[in-house]
Design an enzyme around this catalytic site. Structure first.
Site, PDB file in Angstrom:
ATOM      1  N   ALA A 143      14.271  -0.619   5.946  1.00  0.00           N
ATOM      2  CA  ALA A 143      14.568  -0.900   7.352  1.00  0.00           C
ATOM      3  C   ALA A 143      14.718  -2.399   7.587  1.00  0.00           C
ATOM      4  O   ALA A 143      15.663  -2.856   8.246  1.00  0.00           O
ATOM      5  CB  ALA A 143      13.473  -0.331   8.249  1.00  0.00           C
ATOM      6  N   GLU A 162       7.109 -11.156   4.493  1.00  0.00           N
ATOM      7  CA  GLU A 162       6.572 -10.042   3.700  1.00  0.00           C
ATOM      8  C   GLU A 162       5.221 -10.431   3.107  1.00  0.00           C
ATOM      9  O   GLU A 162       5.112 -11.430   2.403  1.00  0.00           O
ATOM     10  CB  GLU A 162       7.559  -9.673   2.589  1.00  0.00           C
ATOM     11  CG  GLU A 162       7.036  -8.700   1.552  1.00  0.00           C
ATOM     12  CD  GLU A 162       6.614  -7.371   2.143  1.00  0.00           C
ATOM     13  OE1 GLU A 162       5.413  -7.022   1.989  1.00  0.00           O
ATOM     14  OE2 GLU A 162       7.452  -6.693   2.760  1.00  0.00           O
ATOM     15  N   ASN A 170       7.568   0.782   0.580  1.00  0.00           N
ATOM     16  CA  ASN A 170       7.593   2.161   0.088  1.00  0.00           C
ATOM     17  C   ASN A 170       8.984   2.598  -0.348  1.00  0.00           C
ATOM     18  O   ASN A 170       9.120   3.531  -1.153  1.00  0.00           O
ATOM     19  CB  ASN A 170       7.073   3.116   1.166  1.00  0.00           C
ATOM     20  CG  ASN A 170       5.566   3.098   1.284  1.00  0.00           C
ATOM     21  OD1 ASN A 170       4.864   2.713   0.361  1.00  0.00           O
ATOM     22  ND2 ASN A 170       5.048   3.498   2.430  1.00  0.00           N
ATOM     23  N   GLY A 175      11.734   8.097  -4.150  1.00  0.00           N
ATOM     24  CA  GLY A 175      12.839   8.654  -4.926  1.00  0.00           C
ATOM     25  C   GLY A 175      14.175   8.130  -4.440  1.00  0.00           C
ATOM     26  O   GLY A 175      15.173   8.213  -5.160  1.00  0.00           O
ATOM     27  N   ALA A 286       1.988 -11.443   8.303  1.00  0.00           N
ATOM     28  CA  ALA A 286       2.106 -11.559   9.756  1.00  0.00           C
ATOM     29  C   ALA A 286       0.819 -11.051  10.397  1.00  0.00           C
ATOM     30  O   ALA A 286       0.330  -9.977  10.063  1.00  0.00           O
ATOM     31  CB  ALA A 286       3.299 -10.762  10.261  1.00  0.00           C
ATOM     32  N   ASP A 354      -0.124  -2.732   9.851  1.00  0.00           N
ATOM     33  CA  ASP A 354      -0.171  -4.050  10.499  1.00  0.00           C
ATOM     34  C   ASP A 354       0.751  -4.146  11.711  1.00  0.00           C
ATOM     35  O   ASP A 354       0.377  -4.662  12.766  1.00  0.00           O
ATOM     36  CB  ASP A 354       0.217  -5.150   9.497  1.00  0.00           C
ATOM     37  CG  ASP A 354      -0.657  -5.151   8.263  1.00  0.00           C
ATOM     38  OD1 ASP A 354      -1.589  -4.345   8.194  1.00  0.00           O
ATOM     39  OD2 ASP A 354      -0.403  -5.970   7.370  1.00  0.00           O
ATOM     40  N   ARG A 413       6.589  20.179   3.505  1.00  0.00           N
ATOM     41  CA  ARG A 413       5.550  19.504   2.741  1.00  0.00           C
ATOM     42  C   ARG A 413       4.148  19.833   3.250  1.00  0.00           C
ATOM     43  O   ARG A 413       3.222  20.032   2.464  1.00  0.00           O
ATOM     44  CB  ARG A 413       5.774  17.992   2.808  1.00  0.00           C
ATOM     45  CG  ARG A 413       6.980  17.532   2.022  1.00  0.00           C
ATOM     46  CD  ARG A 413       7.271  16.072   2.271  1.00  0.00           C
ATOM     47  NE  ARG A 413       8.327  15.593   1.387  1.00  0.00           N
ATOM     48  CZ  ARG A 413       8.834  14.371   1.446  1.00  0.00           C
ATOM     49  NH1 ARG A 413       8.381  13.517   2.350  1.00  0.00           N
ATOM     50  NH2 ARG A 413       9.773  13.999   0.622  1.00  0.00           N
ATOM     51  N   HIS A 523       2.995  10.045   4.376  1.00  0.00           N
ATOM     52  CA  HIS A 523       3.753   9.515   5.517  1.00  0.00           C
ATOM     53  C   HIS A 523       2.934   9.694   6.786  1.00  0.00           C
ATOM     54  O   HIS A 523       2.331  10.750   7.000  1.00  0.00           O
ATOM     55  CB  HIS A 523       5.081  10.271   5.668  1.00  0.00           C
ATOM     56  CG  HIS A 523       6.066   9.627   6.578  1.00  0.00           C
ATOM     57  ND1 HIS A 523       7.084   8.815   6.128  1.00  0.00           N
ATOM     58  CD2 HIS A 523       6.207   9.660   7.918  1.00  0.00           C
ATOM     59  CE1 HIS A 523       7.805   8.386   7.149  1.00  0.00           C
ATOM     60  NE2 HIS A 523       7.294   8.892   8.248  1.00  0.00           N
ATOM     61  N   GLU A 552       9.005   3.663   9.486  1.00  0.00           N
ATOM     62  CA  GLU A 552       7.823   4.519   9.571  1.00  0.00           C
ATOM     63  C   GLU A 552       6.822   4.074  10.625  1.00  0.00           C
ATOM     64  O   GLU A 552       5.998   4.877  11.066  1.00  0.00           O
ATOM     65  CB  GLU A 552       7.135   4.595   8.201  1.00  0.00           C
ATOM     66  CG  GLU A 552       6.065   5.673   8.113  1.00  0.00           C
ATOM     67  CD  GLU A 552       5.407   5.770   6.750  1.00  0.00           C
ATOM     68  OE1 GLU A 552       4.322   6.379   6.666  1.00  0.00           O
ATOM     69  OE2 GLU A 552       5.970   5.241   5.772  1.00  0.00           O
TER      70      GLU A 552
END
Length: 585
Positions: A143, A162, A170, A175, A286, A354, A413, A523, A552
């Site tokens: 993203a 970062e 992730n 995959g 951050a 975060d 899932r 997730h 996410e």
């Protein structure tokens, strides 16, 4: 007699000379071996005049996207200090330890005593106390990189902050599969009937219809466009002859990147971002959003590697793409007590919520925080997702300790995870053969994981099902009965027990593979509330000026449960929207 004394004297001198040369040896190239996260790491260490001048990685099976920056950082530190007694890289301890072990092994084999390095007072990597960009993005996964590219292409100066030593989050360890209805591979394979509406309905139903319909529909509408953007603009390579049908989907629609991992996406996204001049600041965490007197977000306060506060000011706005909180046990327990220390996580260690915390402090509304998803097939020892076990999407079956199937292998899932936890021991076994592997091609794509699972006794390969079952003490009579049923259902194309939606595949012929697995937190569905422009909303439903979010850490798209292959579609689609929106200001 004199001649004998001369010979003896020459011999003694020769030995002393050789001994002196050996003890005086201060240079050379020496190999060493250490154990990393996924097997042996071999290095070649060059020593010149008792100083380490170079370290080359000769062999390794670590995730390349994760390991290369770690190796480079450690190499720089080791050479500067002329010692392998340095700290591991935070967030990559297993890989770091394996690398350091290999370097130390090489130094030991050299027999050279390294000279002490001179201490340097300056830090060439020291960051300014304050920097200004048009756009500041927090988080460097799919993203964040997508947002950065779009904002940079709009002519804006862009910084990515970062906290980890590597980019990718992730996305890198996933995959990398991406759902896109009506995609080009479906056409190659003759798959017809899929549509935006079918994908929308699958996603809404998969999340128990509590996802925001407008945002879910937007994702479904933009999915193919996002995939084509990755293919044509970012130059991501997708397999042209294979798709996955994840649980809960009505069609095979998940594109598979080259190598079957997110490394293909991250490497290409990073290269594109850097080509456009995006500045990426690693090892910078951050901590807090900066707001002006009117509540507008104008930047980010952060902490660099040296624990010094630095500020990143943003003229246009800040985009949060920090991911969920799957690796934050305390935060998981705060919102859902079920997901405590008993559960490991498939996520990177940096997935600690975060961005959600920062946004909430700035007034953001949160939603669906209690909904946490587990991935059903994960490594029982590490919690890591098993990509080798993607054979489940092409016919592999799940059985319990008693040798019986207990769930449809292509169900959601959360449904599969709950079913596994209800079995003896709270684990399951996945079974497939070479016929299924020839479809999935996972053994070749994930050789390092295959070798690791074999080494750990979590996977067995055997010519007969009896031999494979014996390894895990699975009830052989029940298992043979189960496989006989599966073979029959594969022929009749009618799974009378669990109505397998993808169609079972015959297990009549070996060799067989049996893998032990448990569910692992994968997730977190909850997070900040956003609108179609990815603007972060407050409790009144109003946009917080200057603040955007994607991925996410948003909580209004996946509902109670995320279907496989939807994460990449989500992060690329809304990451791009965020980049375009903030880039247009």
């Amino acid at each position: 007699m004199k001649r004998n004394w001369k010979v003896l004297l020459l011999s003694i001198l020769s030995v002393l000379l050789l001994f002196g040369c050996a003890t005086a040896k201060k240079s050379g190239k020496f190999e060493g071996v250490g154990n990393g996260k996924h097997g042996e790491i071999k290095v070649a260490v060059t020593i010149t005049d008792a100083k380490i001048t170079n370290i080359e990685v000769v062999q390794q099976d670590e995730n390349k996207g994760l390991s290369d920056p770690v190796y480079n950082e450690l190499k720089e530190t080791i050479i500067a200090q002329n010692s392998a007694d340095v700290d591991v890289v935070s967030g990559a301890s297993a890989t770091s330890e394996g690398y350091l072990e290999a370097v130390k092994d090489a130094i030991k084999k050299s027999g050279i005593t390294l000279v002490a390095a001179k201490q340097t007072a300056t830090n060439k990597n020291e960051l300014p106390a304050e920097q200004t960009f048009d756009v500041v993005i927090v988080g460097s996964g799919g993203a964040g990189l997508s947002a950065a590219i779009e904002a940079a292409e709009a002519g804006k100066s862009v910084a990515i902050v970062e906290k980890m030593p590597t980019v990718g989050g992730n996305t890198l360890i996933s995959g990398g599969e991406m759902n896109a209805p009506g995609n080009w591979v479906q056409k190659n394979l003759g798959i017809t009937g899929d549509s935006v509406e079918a994908y929308y309905n699958d996603t809404m139903k998969g999340g128990d219809n509590i996802g925001d319909p407008k945002l879910v529909h937007l994702m479904a509408e933009k999915a193919l466009e996002s995939a084509e953007w990755l293919r044509d603009d970012v130059h991501v390579e997708f397999l042209s002859d294979q798709l996955f049908q994840f649980g809960g989907h009505s069609f095979k629609r998940a594109l598979i990147p080259k190598g079957h991992t997110g490394a293909e996406l991250v490497s290409k996204l990073k290269a594109k971002a850097e080509e456009l001049g995006v500045k990426i600041f690693l090892n910078v965490k951050a901590d807090e959003l900066i707001q002006d007197a009117n509540g507008r977000v104008t930047g980010v306060k952060a902490t660099d590697k040296a624990k010094k506060e630095v500020k990143f000011l943003a003229n246009n706005g800040v985009v949060l793409t920090t991911g969920g909180f799957g690796s934050n046990v305390e935060m998981r327990k705060e919102y859902n007590k079920e997901y405590d220390e008993r559960y490991k996580s498939t996520d990177t260690v940096g997935t600690t919520g975060d961005g959600i915390v920062m946004a909430q402090k700035a007034g953001a509304a949160l939603k669906n925080m209690e909904y946490i998803q587990t991935y059903p097939i994960a490594n029982p020892k590490t919690g890591m997702i098993s990509l080798l076990a993607d054979t489940r999407f092409d016919g592999a079956i799940l059985v319990n300790q008693e040798g019986k199937r207990f769930v449809e292998e292509l169900d959601r899932r959360d449904v599969i995870s709950k079913a596994i936890l209800a079995q003896t021991g709270g684990y399951a076994y996945q079974i497939w053969n070479d016929k299924i592997d020839a479809i999935s091609k996972t053994k070749e794509a994930h050789k390092a994981e295959y070798d690791e699972l074999i080494r750990e006794g979590l996977l067995v390969k055997a010519d007969t099902i009896e031999e494979a079952a014996k390894f895990f003490d699975i009830d052989i009579n029940n298992l043979k009965e189960t496989i006989a049923k599966v073979n029959e259902y594969a022929k009749t194309k009618d799974d009378k027990d669990f109505h397998h939606r993808g169609g079972l595949v015959s297990l009549e012929e070996g060799p067989y593979y049996i893998e032990k697995a448990v569910p692992s937190v994968h997730h977190t569905m909850g997070g900040v509330v956003i609108n179609e422009k990815t603007e972060v909303l407050n409790e009144k439903g109003e946009p917080i000026p200057g603040l955007y979010a994607a991925g996410e850490l948003t909580g209004v798209i996946q509902g109670k449960n995320r279907l496989g292959g939807n994460a990449i579609t989500d992060i690329i689609t809304f990451g791009r929207i965020a980049g375009k929106e903030v880039g247009s200001k």
